[in-house]
Design a protein around this motif. Sequence first.
Motif, short mmCIF file in Angstrom:
data_model
loop_
_atom_site.label_atom_id
_atom_site.label_comp_id
_atom_site.label_asym_id
_atom_site.label_seq_id
_atom_site.Cartn_x
_atom_site.Cartn_y
_atom_site.Cartn_z
N GLY A 1 0.86 -1.24 -0.03
CA GLY A 1 -0.17 -0.09 -0.02
C GLY A 1 0.80 1.24 0.23
N THR A 2 0.08 2.40 0.12
CA THR A 2 0.67 3.80 0.31
C THR A 2 0.64 4.36 1.54
OG1 THR A 2 -1.15 4.74 -0.47
CG2 THR A 2 0.30 3.96 -2.32
N GLY A 3 0.05 4.05 2.47
CA GLY A 3 0.05 4.60 3.74
C GLY A 3 1.12 4.30 4.58
N PRO A 4 1.00 4.90 6.03
CA PRO A 4 2.13 4.32 6.90
C PRO A 4 2.19 3.24 7.16
CG PRO A 4 0.93 6.61 7.40
CD PRO A 4 0.15 5.81 6.38
N GLY A 5 3.35 2.80 7.19
CA GLY A 5 3.74 1.13 7.27
C GLY A 5 3.22 0.28 6.34
N GLU A 6 3.04 0.90 5.05
CA GLU A 6 2.60 0.08 3.98
C GLU A 6 3.75 0.32 3.05
OE1 GLU A 6 -2.11 0.26 4.45
OE2 GLU A 6 -1.10 1.43 2.98
N PHE A 7 4.14 -0.66 2.14
CA PHE A 7 5.18 -0.63 1.43
C PHE A 7 4.53 -1.21 -0.03
CE2 PHE A 7 7.11 -2.10 5.28
CZ PHE A 7 7.76 -1.14 5.60
N GLN B 1 10.72 5.26 5.37
CA GLN B 1 9.81 5.18 6.19
C GLN B 1 10.71 4.68 7.61
OE1 GLN B 1 5.81 3.75 6.23
NE2 GLN B 1 6.14 3.09 4.20
N VAL B 2 10.55 5.30 8.70
CA VAL B 2 11.36 5.02 9.79
C VAL B 2 10.32 4.27 10.89
CG1 VAL B 2 12.75 6.02 11.32
CG2 VAL B 2 12.76 7.00 9.27
N PHE B 3 10.94 3.38 11.48
CA PHE B 3 10.01 2.44 12.47
C PHE B 3 10.94 2.32 13.86
CE2 PHE B 3 8.93 1.44 8.23
CZ PHE B 3 7.41 1.45 8.11
N ASP B 4 10.37 1.93 14.90
CA ASP B 4 11.08 1.35 15.95
C ASP B 4 11.44 -0.03 15.85
OD1 ASP B 4 9.07 -0.01 16.80
OD2 ASP B 4 8.65 1.35 18.59
N ARG B 5 12.14 -0.58 16.92
CA ARG B 5 12.49 -1.97 16.62
C ARG B 5 11.26 -3.20 16.68
NH1 ARG B 5 17.01 -0.54 20.09
NH2 ARG B 5 18.86 -0.83 19.20
N GLU B 6 10.33 -2.32 17.19
CA GLU B 6 9.07 -3.42 17.37
C GLU B 6 8.44 -3.13 15.75
OE1 GLU B 6 8.43 -5.42 19.89
OE2 GLU B 6 10.22 -4.61 20.43
#
Length: 168
Positions: free
Chosen positions: A108-114, A139-144
Amino acid sequence: RGTIVTMDVHGRVVDLRTGMGAPLAIAVDAFGRIYLSDDASGRVDIFDEQWQPSGTLGVGAGEFLGATDIAVDPDPGFTLIYVADGGANSIKIYDADGLPVRSFGTHGTGPGEFDFPSAIWVSPFGEVFVGDQNNDRVQVFDREGVFLRCFGAQGGGDRNFGRIQGLE
């Protein structure tokens, strides 16, 4: 095809490995273990410092639809291996024994989507940067795997990254 070339800091070839399938990505952890994705088999093989096979991530062959990049968490307290699976539009995380820990992401195109995650890097602060190639952003995420922010043309900015191939 199927060859891994190792060079020293001066660009001299110090090792040449042939017959390695269709290598797509490589990473080395603090213990010298080598993680090598094989696009032909859909797996990530683990080798020791002498290139002796010592396992695979997950179930082995067919685990990945395209392991486009591999990153090792630099914090010794988090022995985690992150794999950008471009074909599956997800990030898969494994422990030092190659066992699945968790995964995140969908198409996808939203946050957390690729749309084809092509590159991955873990900062010394534990932030996971993912090059989201066809969405033209990072996009940037934490370890979780919790979404933190993004930047690039699809990420609220006006930068056009083109085809992201690597991060560091």
